[in-house]
Write an enzyme that holds these catalytic residues in place. Sequence first.
Site, mmCIF file in Angstrom:
data_model
loop_
_atom_site.group_PDB
_atom_site.id
_atom_site.type_symbol
_atom_site.label_atom_id
_atom_site.label_comp_id
_atom_site.label_asym_id
_atom_site.label_seq_id
_atom_site.Cartn_x
_atom_site.Cartn_y
_atom_site.Cartn_z
ATOM 1 N N CYS A 33 0.907 -1.303 -0.067
ATOM 2 C CA CYS A 33 0.000 0.095 -0.006
ATOM 3 C C CYS A 33 0.915 1.130 -0.075
ATOM 4 O O CYS A 33 0.671 2.191 -0.337
ATOM 5 C CB CYS A 33 -0.918 0.201 1.247
ATOM 6 S SG CYS A 33 -0.146 0.243 2.792
ATOM 7 N N SER A 123 8.789 4.031 18.009
ATOM 8 C CA SER A 123 9.332 5.329 17.212
ATOM 9 C C SER A 123 9.505 6.278 18.687
ATOM 10 O O SER A 123 8.750 6.330 19.595
ATOM 11 C CB SER A 123 7.994 6.026 16.563
ATOM 12 O OG SER A 123 8.208 7.436 16.462
ATOM 13 N N TYR A 148 -1.326 8.607 14.903
ATOM 14 C CA TYR A 148 -0.143 7.804 14.336
ATOM 15 C C TYR A 148 0.600 7.574 15.750
ATOM 16 O O TYR A 148 1.094 6.318 16.080
ATOM 17 C CB TYR A 148 0.770 8.642 13.375
ATOM 18 C CG TYR A 148 2.008 7.802 13.384
ATOM 19 C CD1 TYR A 148 2.162 6.693 12.777
ATOM 20 C CD2 TYR A 148 3.171 8.328 13.965
ATOM 21 C CE1 TYR A 148 3.216 5.938 12.598
ATOM 22 C CE2 TYR A 148 4.443 7.729 13.933
ATOM 23 C CZ TYR A 148 4.450 6.370 13.203
ATOM 24 O OH TYR A 148 5.627 5.777 13.197
ATOM 25 N N LYS A 152 1.279 3.800 17.824
ATOM 26 C CA LYS A 152 2.623 3.108 18.357
ATOM 27 C C LYS A 152 2.690 2.985 19.583
ATOM 28 O O LYS A 152 3.098 1.806 20.135
ATOM 29 C CB LYS A 152 3.766 4.050 17.627
ATOM 30 C CG LYS A 152 4.159 4.122 16.283
ATOM 31 C CD LYS A 152 4.609 2.948 15.965
ATOM 32 C CE LYS A 152 4.217 2.643 14.306
ATOM 33 N NZ LYS A 152 4.802 1.217 13.941
HETATM 34 P P1 NAD Z 1 7.009 2.183 4.729
HETATM 35 O O1 NAD Z 1 5.606 2.903 4.402
HETATM 36 O O2 NAD Z 1 7.918 2.686 3.660
HETATM 37 O O3 NAD Z 1 6.892 0.922 5.072
HETATM 38 C C1 NAD Z 1 5.754 0.288 5.691
HETATM 39 C C2 NAD Z 1 5.443 -0.834 4.766
HETATM 40 O O4 NAD Z 1 4.375 -1.667 5.284
HETATM 41 C C3 NAD Z 1 5.339 -0.565 3.527
HETATM 42 O O5 NAD Z 1 5.640 -1.406 2.651
HETATM 43 C C4 NAD Z 1 3.486 -0.925 3.426
HETATM 44 O O6 NAD Z 1 3.276 -1.272 1.815
HETATM 45 C C5 NAD Z 1 3.568 -1.994 4.350
HETATM 46 N N1 NAD Z 1 2.075 -1.970 4.991
HETATM 47 C C6 NAD Z 1 1.262 -1.085 5.334
HETATM 48 N N2 NAD Z 1 0.149 -1.505 5.717
HETATM 49 C C7 NAD Z 1 0.319 -2.907 5.715
HETATM 50 C C8 NAD Z 1 -0.619 -4.172 6.085
HETATM 51 N N3 NAD Z 1 -1.895 -3.876 6.560
HETATM 52 N N4 NAD Z 1 -0.279 -5.123 5.625
HETATM 53 C C9 NAD Z 1 0.843 -5.511 4.949
HETATM 54 N N5 NAD Z 1 1.723 -4.569 4.834
HETATM 55 C C10 NAD Z 1 1.484 -3.316 5.149
HETATM 56 O O7 NAD Z 1 7.277 3.260 6.024
HETATM 57 P P2 NAD Z 1 8.932 2.902 6.804
HETATM 58 O O8 NAD Z 1 9.360 4.328 6.825
HETATM 59 O O9 NAD Z 1 9.833 1.791 6.181
HETATM 60 O O10 NAD Z 1 8.516 2.582 8.356
HETATM 61 C C11 NAD Z 1 8.766 1.077 8.746
HETATM 62 C C12 NAD Z 1 7.966 1.070 10.195
HETATM 63 O O11 NAD Z 1 8.827 2.067 11.130
HETATM 64 C C13 NAD Z 1 6.460 1.786 10.365
HETATM 65 O O12 NAD Z 1 5.775 0.905 11.259
HETATM 66 C C14 NAD Z 1 6.755 3.052 10.826
HETATM 67 O O13 NAD Z 1 5.512 3.300 11.759
HETATM 68 C C15 NAD Z 1 8.087 2.714 11.617
HETATM 69 N N6 NAD Z 1 8.739 3.910 12.073
HETATM 70 C C16 NAD Z 1 9.208 5.038 10.804
HETATM 71 C C17 NAD Z 1 9.745 5.843 11.146
HETATM 72 C C18 NAD Z 1 10.199 6.805 9.900
HETATM 73 O O14 NAD Z 1 10.420 8.138 10.062
HETATM 74 N N7 NAD Z 1 10.350 6.321 8.586
HETATM 75 C C19 NAD Z 1 10.038 6.308 12.258
HETATM 76 C C20 NAD Z 1 9.908 5.638 13.397
HETATM 77 C C21 NAD Z 1 9.181 4.367 13.004
HETATM 78 C C1 WQD Z 2 11.973 17.223 11.178
HETATM 79 C C2 WQD Z 2 12.122 18.655 11.278
HETATM 80 C C3 WQD Z 2 9.834 19.698 11.302
HETATM 81 C C4 WQD Z 2 9.330 19.223 6.945
HETATM 82 C C5 WQD Z 2 8.264 12.507 11.997
HETATM 83 C C6 WQD Z 2 6.915 11.862 12.852
HETATM 84 C C7 WQD Z 2 7.583 10.826 13.788
HETATM 85 C C8 WQD Z 2 8.474 9.790 12.909
HETATM 86 C C9 WQD Z 2 9.460 10.560 11.848
HETATM 87 C C10 WQD Z 2 7.659 7.838 12.449
HETATM 88 C C11 WQD Z 2 10.873 19.239 12.280
HETATM 89 C C12 WQD Z 2 10.901 20.355 10.197
HETATM 90 C C13 WQD Z 2 9.805 19.195 8.212
HETATM 91 C C14 WQD Z 2 9.297 20.370 6.057
HETATM 92 C C15 WQD Z 2 10.467 21.575 8.103
HETATM 93 N N1 WQD Z 2 7.834 9.026 12.180
HETATM 94 N N2 WQD Z 2 10.338 20.405 8.873
HETATM 95 N N3 WQD Z 2 9.785 21.438 6.801
HETATM 96 O O1 WQD Z 2 8.361 15.498 12.538
HETATM 97 O O2 WQD Z 2 10.367 14.814 13.798
HETATM 98 O O3 WQD Z 2 9.104 13.144 12.967
HETATM 99 O O4 WQD Z 2 8.765 11.502 11.240
HETATM 100 O O5 WQD Z 2 7.519 7.288 13.534
HETATM 101 O O6 WQD Z 2 6.491 10.198 14.331
HETATM 102 O O7 WQD Z 2 6.266 12.898 13.533
HETATM 103 O O8 WQD Z 2 10.061 14.677 11.411
HETATM 104 O O9 WQD Z 2 11.111 15.051 9.185
HETATM 105 O O10 WQD Z 2 8.767 15.872 9.595
HETATM 106 O O11 WQD Z 2 10.390 16.890 10.518
HETATM 107 O O12 WQD Z 2 10.695 22.576 8.529
HETATM 108 O O13 WQD Z 2 8.793 20.339 5.222
HETATM 109 O O14 WQD Z 2 11.734 19.365 10.000
HETATM 110 O O15 WQD Z 2 9.075 21.164 11.766
HETATM 111 O O16 WQD Z 2 11.408 20.274 13.091
HETATM 112 P P1 WQD Z 2 9.586 14.483 12.843
HETATM 113 P P2 WQD Z 2 10.153 15.560 10.104
#
Ligand code: NAD
Ligand code: WQD
Length: 342
Positions: A33, A123, A148, A152
């Site tokens: 997705c 996260s 979100y 988590k």
């Molecule tokens: P992503 O969207 O690239 O990867 C998530 C994957 O899960 C995707 O390939 C999507 O297709 C799949 N998916 C979603 N819903 C599904 C379902 N119901 N069944 C099977 N597959 C499904 O995101 P990512 O950045 O790789 O993040 C991976 C994990 O890490 C997520 O759980 C996210 O919440 C967590 N996380 C991400 C970040 C970040 O900043 N990228 C930070 C902290 C935590």
């Molecule tokens: C970083 C900094 C913004 C975009 C989010 C989720 C968090 C985690 C990671 C999954 C901040 C600033 C951003 C832009 C900007 N995800 N910014 N202009 O907000 O720390 O975290 O992603 O778990 O849950 O909340 O990351 O990269 O969006 O922002 O000025 O266009 O950049 O205000 O200070 P964030 P981010």
Amino acid sequence: MILVTGGAGYIGAHAVLALLQNGHEVLVLDNLCNSSSASLERVTRLAGRRPQFVMGDVRSRPLLDKLFAAYPIDAVMHFAGLKAVGESVREPLRYFETNVSGSVTLCQAMAHAEVFTLVFSSSATVYGESETMPISESAALGLPTNPYGHSKLMAEHVMRSVAHSDPRWAIGLLRYFNPIGAHPSGLLGEAPKNIPNNLLPYLLQVALKQLPALRIYGDDYPTPDGTGIRDYLHVVDLAEGHLMALNRLRKQPGISTWNLGTGRGYSVLEVLKAFEKVVGKTMPVCVEPRRSGDIAQCWSDPSKAREELGWESKRDLNCMLEDAWRWQCLNPNGYGADAMAV
Ligand code: NAD
Ligand code: WQD
């Protein structure tokens, strides 16, 4: 064999590659997705070995039961989930269903199959707005500022209760800070399907003129230059952290929490300046009001992961930005039609 849910996504694909390179057999379950199976083709090319792939939904108990019966799975890495903060405000039920119910269904299927080792993508958002920096795992869990973040935190609560209910469970809650960067080959990286929400993917598209200008969300925070500070972490370091967590869980049952971050924060302006150096030109930017739900600063104390997992980040901000820029130049449309040939 390791079941990797969400293994076609940004972080999951890097973890699948690391698993294959370390000799593991891997089965990916992903409903695509927010990703494309092209990422797994790239992984195959880099690893010289193909992960098994099933396109399907982690919320489907019958499918999970089939997979656990058909494959010799002995541990799970659970990345599958939805992650767009703004979207979670508009569609909270979809987020709770995928991130919370999906995790419940997965744990039920694991218990049924007697597979008890689980690494979960949590996260730093679970800390909410922490009063003290750096943030260690013992910091109070905050009030996440969006659905979100709540999803988590709720998934963490589910897993904590599950682990306490049966001593056979070995669960690692990995609290990522801000993953950025890409594989140094330029073959794997983040491929947002819509306009990016996060700083670096946005900046990458501005640099290629796919978006007009970076909007800096607030320059009036109580930080040295007024812009938000975050702990940016290279996705390859993050993937390695998953392997080390898995190794530790094999020896240490129960539930463990580990921060995965560098321990160092950079402001938006510092990231911008470092990025401009990598790209060799200045970026068009404009300052806008603070984004709703954003916090001023957030960076990790990663010492628990260093002491217990032997993990620490090795790649600095410059490396993260160079790798991300290489990825973006080679794949301006992600894994889409005019991505580099594989
Ligand atoms: P992503 O969207 O690239 O990867 C998530 C994957 O899960 C995707 O390939 C999507 O297709 C799949 N998916 C979603 N819903 C599904 C379902 N119901 N069944 C099977 N597959 C499904 O995101 P990512 O950045 O790789 O993040 C991976 C994990 O890490 C997520 O759980 C996210 O919440 C967590 N996380 C991400 C970040 C970040 O900043 N990228 C930070 C902290 C935590
Ligand atoms: C970083 C900094 C913004 C975009 C989010 C989720 C968090 C985690 C990671 C999954 C901040 C600033 C951003 C832009 C900007 N995800 N910014 N202009 O907000 O720390 O975290 O992603 O778990 O849950 O909340 O990351 O990269 O969006 O922002 O000025 O266009 O950049 O205000 O200070 P964030 P981010």
